[in-house]
Design a protein around this motif. Structure first.
Motif, PDB file in Angstrom:
ATOM      1  N   PHE A 174     149.750 103.026   1.748  1.00  0.00           N
ATOM      2  CA  PHE A 174     150.964 103.824   1.940  1.00  0.00           C
ATOM      3  C   PHE A 174     152.209 102.935   2.079  1.00  0.00           C
ATOM      4  O   PHE A 174     153.288 103.309   1.623  1.00  0.00           O
ATOM      5  N   GLY A 175     152.043 101.779   2.697  1.00  0.00           N
ATOM      6  CA  GLY A 175     153.175 100.837   2.828  1.00  0.00           C
ATOM      7  C   GLY A 175     153.695 100.417   1.470  1.00  0.00           C
ATOM      8  O   GLY A 175     154.893 100.510   1.187  1.00  0.00           O
ATOM      9  N   VAL A 176     152.794  99.974   0.598  1.00  0.00           N
ATOM     10  CA  VAL A 176     153.245  99.515  -0.721  1.00  0.00           C
ATOM     11  C   VAL A 176     153.677 100.692  -1.602  1.00  0.00           C
ATOM     12  O   VAL A 176     154.555 100.535  -2.448  1.00  0.00           O
ATOM     13  N   LEU A 177     153.099 101.875  -1.336  1.00  0.00           N
ATOM     14  CA  LEU A 177     153.552 103.057  -2.089  1.00  0.00           C
ATOM     15  C   LEU A 177     155.029 103.339  -1.749  1.00  0.00           C
ATOM     16  O   LEU A 177     155.850 103.575  -2.644  1.00  0.00           O
ATOM     17  N   GLY A 178     155.354 103.281  -0.465  1.00  0.00           N
ATOM     18  CA  GLY A 178     156.751 103.469  -0.035  1.00  0.00           C
ATOM     19  C   GLY A 178     157.659 102.426  -0.650  1.00  0.00           C
ATOM     20  O   GLY A 178     158.750 102.728  -1.141  1.00  0.00           O
ATOM     21  N   PHE A 179     157.188 101.202  -0.672  1.00  0.00           N
ATOM     22  CA  PHE A 179     157.965 100.098  -1.242  1.00  0.00           C
ATOM     23  C   PHE A 179     158.202 100.330  -2.738  1.00  0.00           C
ATOM     24  O   PHE A 179     159.314 100.172  -3.237  1.00  0.00           O
ATOM     25  N   PHE A 180     157.146 100.752  -3.417  1.00  0.00           N
ATOM     26  CA  PHE A 180     157.217 100.982  -4.860  1.00  0.00           C
ATOM     27  C   PHE A 180     158.201 102.121  -5.190  1.00  0.00           C
ATOM     28  O   PHE A 180     158.990 102.015  -6.125  1.00  0.00           O
ATOM     29  N   ILE A 181     158.148 103.173  -4.385  1.00  0.00           N
ATOM     30  CA  ILE A 181     159.066 104.300  -4.615  1.00  0.00           C
ATOM     31  C   ILE A 181     160.517 103.808  -4.496  1.00  0.00           C
ATOM     32  O   ILE A 181     161.378 104.170  -5.293  1.00  0.00           O
ATOM     33  N   THR A 182     160.771 102.954  -3.513  1.00  0.00           N
ATOM     34  CA  THR A 182     162.126 102.420  -3.329  1.00  0.00           C
ATOM     35  C   THR A 182     162.560 101.585  -4.531  1.00  0.00           C
ATOM     36  O   THR A 182     163.709 101.630  -4.948  1.00  0.00           O
ATOM     37  N   VAL A 183     161.620 100.808  -5.072  1.00  0.00           N
ATOM     38  CA  VAL A 183     161.944  99.991  -6.245  1.00  0.00           C
ATOM     39  C   VAL A 183     162.346 100.878  -7.421  1.00  0.00           C
ATOM     40  O   VAL A 183     163.255 100.564  -8.181  1.00  0.00           O
ATOM     41  N   LEU A 184     161.691 102.038  -7.528  1.00  0.00           N
ATOM     42  CA  LEU A 184     161.980 102.936  -8.650  1.00  0.00           C
ATOM     43  C   LEU A 184     163.299 103.703  -8.478  1.00  0.00           C
ATOM     44  O   LEU A 184     163.846 104.197  -9.449  1.00  0.00           O
ATOM     45  N   LEU A 253     150.265  98.785  -7.315  1.00  0.00           N
ATOM     46  CA  LEU A 253     151.608  99.141  -6.827  1.00  0.00           C
ATOM     47  C   LEU A 253     152.443  97.886  -6.565  1.00  0.00           C
ATOM     48  O   LEU A 253     153.637  97.848  -6.876  1.00  0.00           O
ATOM     49  N   VAL A 254     151.806  96.859  -6.026  1.00  0.00           N
ATOM     50  CA  VAL A 254     152.517  95.590  -5.778  1.00  0.00           C
ATOM     51  C   VAL A 254     152.932  94.974  -7.117  1.00  0.00           C
ATOM     52  O   VAL A 254     154.086  94.560  -7.290  1.00  0.00           O
ATOM     53  N   PHE A 255     152.007  94.970  -8.067  1.00  0.00           N
ATOM     54  CA  PHE A 255     152.292  94.395  -9.385  1.00  0.00           C
ATOM     55  C   PHE A 255     153.492  95.105 -10.040  1.00  0.00           C
ATOM     56  O   PHE A 255     154.420  94.464 -10.522  1.00  0.00           O
ATOM     57  N   PHE A 256     153.455  96.444 -10.018  1.00  0.00           N
ATOM     58  CA  PHE A 256     154.550  97.195 -10.647  1.00  0.00           C
ATOM     59  C   PHE A 256     155.860  97.049  -9.860  1.00  0.00           C
ATOM     60  O   PHE A 256     156.937  97.098 -10.453  1.00  0.00           O
ATOM     61  N   SER A 257     155.760  96.865  -8.548  1.00  0.00           N
ATOM     62  CA  SER A 257     156.976  96.635  -7.752  1.00  0.00           C
ATOM     63  C   SER A 257     157.665  95.355  -8.222  1.00  0.00           C
ATOM     64  O   SER A 257     158.871  95.321  -8.428  1.00  0.00           O
ATOM     65  N   PHE A 258     156.873  94.299  -8.397  1.00  0.00           N
ATOM     66  CA  PHE A 258     157.429  93.026  -8.888  1.00  0.00           C
ATOM     67  C   PHE A 258     158.043  93.225 -10.262  1.00  0.00           C
ATOM     68  O   PHE A 258     159.164  92.803 -10.528  1.00  0.00           O
ATOM     69  N   MET A 259     157.285  93.903 -11.119  1.00  0.00           N
ATOM     70  CA  MET A 259     157.706  94.044 -12.511  1.00  0.00           C
ATOM     71  C   MET A 259     159.034  94.805 -12.637  1.00  0.00           C
ATOM     72  O   MET A 259     159.942  94.363 -13.329  1.00  0.00           O
ATOM     73  N   PHE A 260     159.128  95.928 -11.936  1.00  0.00           N
ATOM     74  CA  PHE A 260     160.331  96.757 -12.065  1.00  0.00           C
ATOM     75  C   PHE A 260     161.529  96.138 -11.333  1.00  0.00           C
ATOM     76  O   PHE A 260     162.661  96.253 -11.800  1.00  0.00           O
ATOM     77  N   TYR A 261     161.273  95.495 -10.200  1.00  0.00           N
ATOM     78  CA  TYR A 261     162.404  94.958  -9.420  1.00  0.00           C
ATOM     79  C   TYR A 261     163.056  93.771 -10.122  1.00  0.00           C
ATOM     80  O   TYR A 261     164.241  93.530  -9.957  1.00  0.00           O
ATOM     81  N   ARG A 262     162.268  93.051 -10.935  1.00  0.00           N
ATOM     82  CA  ARG A 262     162.816  91.907 -11.669  1.00  0.00           C
ATOM     83  C   ARG A 262     163.987  92.312 -12.548  1.00  0.00           C
ATOM     84  O   ARG A 262     164.885  91.515 -12.807  1.00  0.00           O
ATOM     85  N   ARG A 263     163.967  93.549 -13.060  1.00  0.00           N
ATOM     86  CA  ARG A 263     165.026  93.984 -13.983  1.00  0.00           C
ATOM     87  C   ARG A 263     165.797  95.179 -13.433  1.00  0.00           C
ATOM     88  O   ARG A 263     166.406  95.935 -14.183  1.00  0.00           O
ATOM     89  N   LYS A 264     165.761  95.324 -12.130  1.00  0.00           N
ATOM     90  CA  LYS A 264     166.427  96.511 -11.573  1.00  0.00           C
ATOM     91  C   LYS A 264     167.928  96.266 -11.393  1.00  0.00           C
ATOM     92  O   LYS A 264     168.340  95.231 -10.862  1.00  0.00           O
ATOM     93  N   ASP A 265     168.727  97.225 -11.817  1.00  0.00           N
ATOM     94  CA  ASP A 265     170.165  97.176 -11.564  1.00  0.00           C
ATOM     95  C   ASP A 265     170.420  97.622 -10.133  1.00  0.00           C
ATOM     96  O   ASP A 265     169.935  98.678  -9.721  1.00  0.00           O
ATOM     97  N   ILE A 266     171.163  96.814  -9.399  1.00  0.00           N
ATOM     98  CA  ILE A 266     171.487  97.191  -8.029  1.00  0.00           C
ATOM     99  C   ILE A 266     172.813  97.941  -8.054  1.00  0.00           C
ATOM    100  O   ILE A 266     173.868  97.355  -8.321  1.00  0.00           O
TER     101      ILE A 266
END
Lengths: 268, 299
Positions: A174-184, A253-266
């Protein structure tokens, strides 16, 4: 990992960790204290509980034979303090660690320091892991000491450890799920409420599955179903497939968090 | 090597434009002004330089480092003052500066204490208690503690009182004299006019002009002010290049972009008591550009 960021985040979330741990430890102490006073009349109380309709007993995770041992009694309440309360804490922290930066617009400061996006994600995920681990260790030790004192240490500590490890893995998920949702998230906004709803819904789905077989399809929507709560059975221990489900889904979820955050516009 | 070099850099937010095909070249050691109204794309450009945003197309380099692939190296040599300062409210000023310094592996040395003294910032105050001006001072100090090669300033003087603005410009000029390149984004034209060597004007995501401040003024318009001997005399100038005319009693004032000899010939026919031809302010040049571009766009 960046140690400067890690230490800062550790300090920033310490209060949340202390409050979360305090609540869970207090809950364990209260329920185990309740056991001490109920111990002599356990058969009568168990009989009383057995008059509750079957579906409600299932929903409440209560089985008549369960309270004949301390671990059975502990299990009834364990579901509430680690899987439920621990998961709420974990998803809250997972969401807060990243979303607060964007919400408070401090992301601009952080991201203009000489750090890679991976360093930011890793530092924050390690803080998340550190506090979820800390919370679970404290809960395990409290539970073990309480059960130990009540039974004069005539308990199966390994079974308790396995049970808590499953709880820990659920919290991590659930922790990484929350983190992943934030990344998205495309915009900085509070989604802590959404996170709590996700945990509660998952728990609710698990409850429904326990009540009726007609809702078995919901097991794909709730990680609670993959907890092994049969602590009173012989040969209770780790099952590889359950570990794979928890570790695999969290790892993805951790893998996709890394992947999406690398190219995320802030967007501040 | 350029301090900043972009090649058709573009950013879109879905269908909305951020910046379109931005081509910029900022020389090392320059003080480069970047002006445009709110929403023109100034902050988007800066956020692309700092990898807070990623380009939709095109590329950019800062000291030859790619803004996407080598952003960590860029941030090591760049100092940044944001337009709105948002730091961690529960931290004290000193804590934030130490926190920031640790990322660059530097300590708060005498150079830092000198900056604190000049800008008169209380290090023991909580960030949540700081006024907008004090937050800006903090942003200026944190941008300089690691002695950057490039300083990116996004509306840096907003919130600073005139005395602090003077101190701020002194600090920036000193940094520039020490070799620091300055990228100065602003909508306050007089600041850019006084301070910058070159300037780019951005409008609706596109660079509409990039030039030396002096050339920009030369290329652009002159302000001609006339005082006539006769009150309420109506004049109608035929020389091409009269842009905008204002009249008050016996005074006439207009912007002019054209052949000055032809204008003077025509004016010599009029009963003029006094004539004043001045360089226009950058404000006027700016308005002139916008008007021209809007006309072009409409055509």
């Amino acid at each position: 990992m960046n140690i400067n960021l890690f230490c800062k985040e550790l300090k920033r979330s310490l209060k949340d960790f202390l409050i979360g741990s305090f609540v869970i430890i207090l809950f364990i102490l209260m329920t185990m204290g309740m056991y001490s006073t109920m111990e002599d009349n356990m058969a009568a109380i168990s009989d009383l509980y057995s008059k509750i309709p079957k579906f409600l007993q299932e929903a409440m995770n209560f089985r008549q034979d369960q309270w004949t041992s301390i671990l059975g009694f502990y299990l009834t309440y364990f579901v509430y303090y680690i899987p439920l309360m621990g998961s709420v804490f974990s998803i809250y922290l997972g969401i807060k660690l990243l979303s607060k930066e964007e919400q408070n617009k401090t992301a601009e400061f952080l991201l203009s320091r000489p750090l890679t996006r991976d360093q930011i994600i890793l530092s924050k995920l390690l803080v998340l892991g550190f506090y979820i681990f800390g919370l679970n260790i404290l809960a395990f030790l409290t539970g073990m000491i309480c059960c130990g004192i009540i039974t004069d240490w005539a308990i199966n500590i390994y079974s308790l450890f396995v049970l808590h490890t499953y709880g820990f893995l659920l919290c991590i998920f659930f922790g990484v799920l929350g983190f992943f949702i934030t990344v998205l998230m495309k915009r900085a906004k509070t989604i802590i409420g959404t996170g709590i709803i996700i945990v509660m819904s998952s728990y609710f789905f698990d409850m429904i599955i326990r009540i009726s077989d007609n809702f078995k399809f919901l097991l794909y929507l709730t990680p609670f179903k993959y907890l092994d709560l049969n602590i009173l059975t012989q040969n209770y221990g780790f099952e590889a497939w359950r570990l794979i489900v928890f570790i695999g889904s969290s790892g993805l979820l951790v893998f996709f968090s890394f992947m999406f955050y690398r190219r995320k516009d802030i967007l501040i | 090597m350029y301090a900043i070099e972009t090649d058709s850099l573009a950013k879109f937010y879905g269908k909305s434009r951020g910046i379109i095909d931005l081509n910029l070249k900022v020389k090392e050691g320059d003080i480069f002004g970047f002006i445009g109204p709110n929403g023109a794309g100034k902050s988007t450009t800066i956020r692309l330089f700092l990898s807070l945003l990623f380009p939709s197309r095109g590329s950019g380099k800062i000291f030859d480092y790619d803004i996407v692939k080598q952003s960590t190296k860029i941030k090591q040599i760049v100092g940044f003052v944001p337009s709105e300062v948002h730091y961690y409210d529960n931290m004290k000023v000193r804590e934030l500066l130490e926190y920031s310094a640790r990322f660059y592996k530097v300590s708060l040395n005498s150079h830092f204490h000198n900056l604190v003294e000049i800008l008169d910032l209380d290090l023991n105050r909580r960030i949540s208690d700081l006024s907008m001006g004090n937050r800006k001072k903090l942003a200026v100090i944190q941008s300089l503690i690691h002695k950057p090669k490039l300083l990116i300033l996004d509306e840096p003087t907003s919130g600073l009182d005139p005395l602090m603005q003077k101190h701020f410009f002194d600090i920036i000029k000193e940094a520039n004299a020490g070799g620091v390149t300055i990228f100065f984004s602003s909508h306050i034209l007089s600041e850019v006019e006084k301070f910058c060597h070159r300037v780019a004007i951005i409008k609706e995501g596109k660079i509409v002009n990039e030039d030396d401040i002096s050339s920009l003024k030369e290329k652009a318009v002159s302000r001609v002010s006339l005082m006539l001997k006769e009150n309420n005399l109506k004049i109608c100038l035929k020389t091409p290049g009269v842009i905008k005319s204002d009249k008050s009693n016996n005074g006439h004032s207009f912007l002019f972009q054209g052949c000055m000899t032809d204008l003077l010939k025509e004016l010599s026919q009029l009963p003029i008591e006094k004539i004043n031809i001045t360089e226009p302010s950058l404000e006027e040049i700016f308005i002139h550009f916008y008007r021209d571009k809007i006309t072009e766009d409409k055509q």
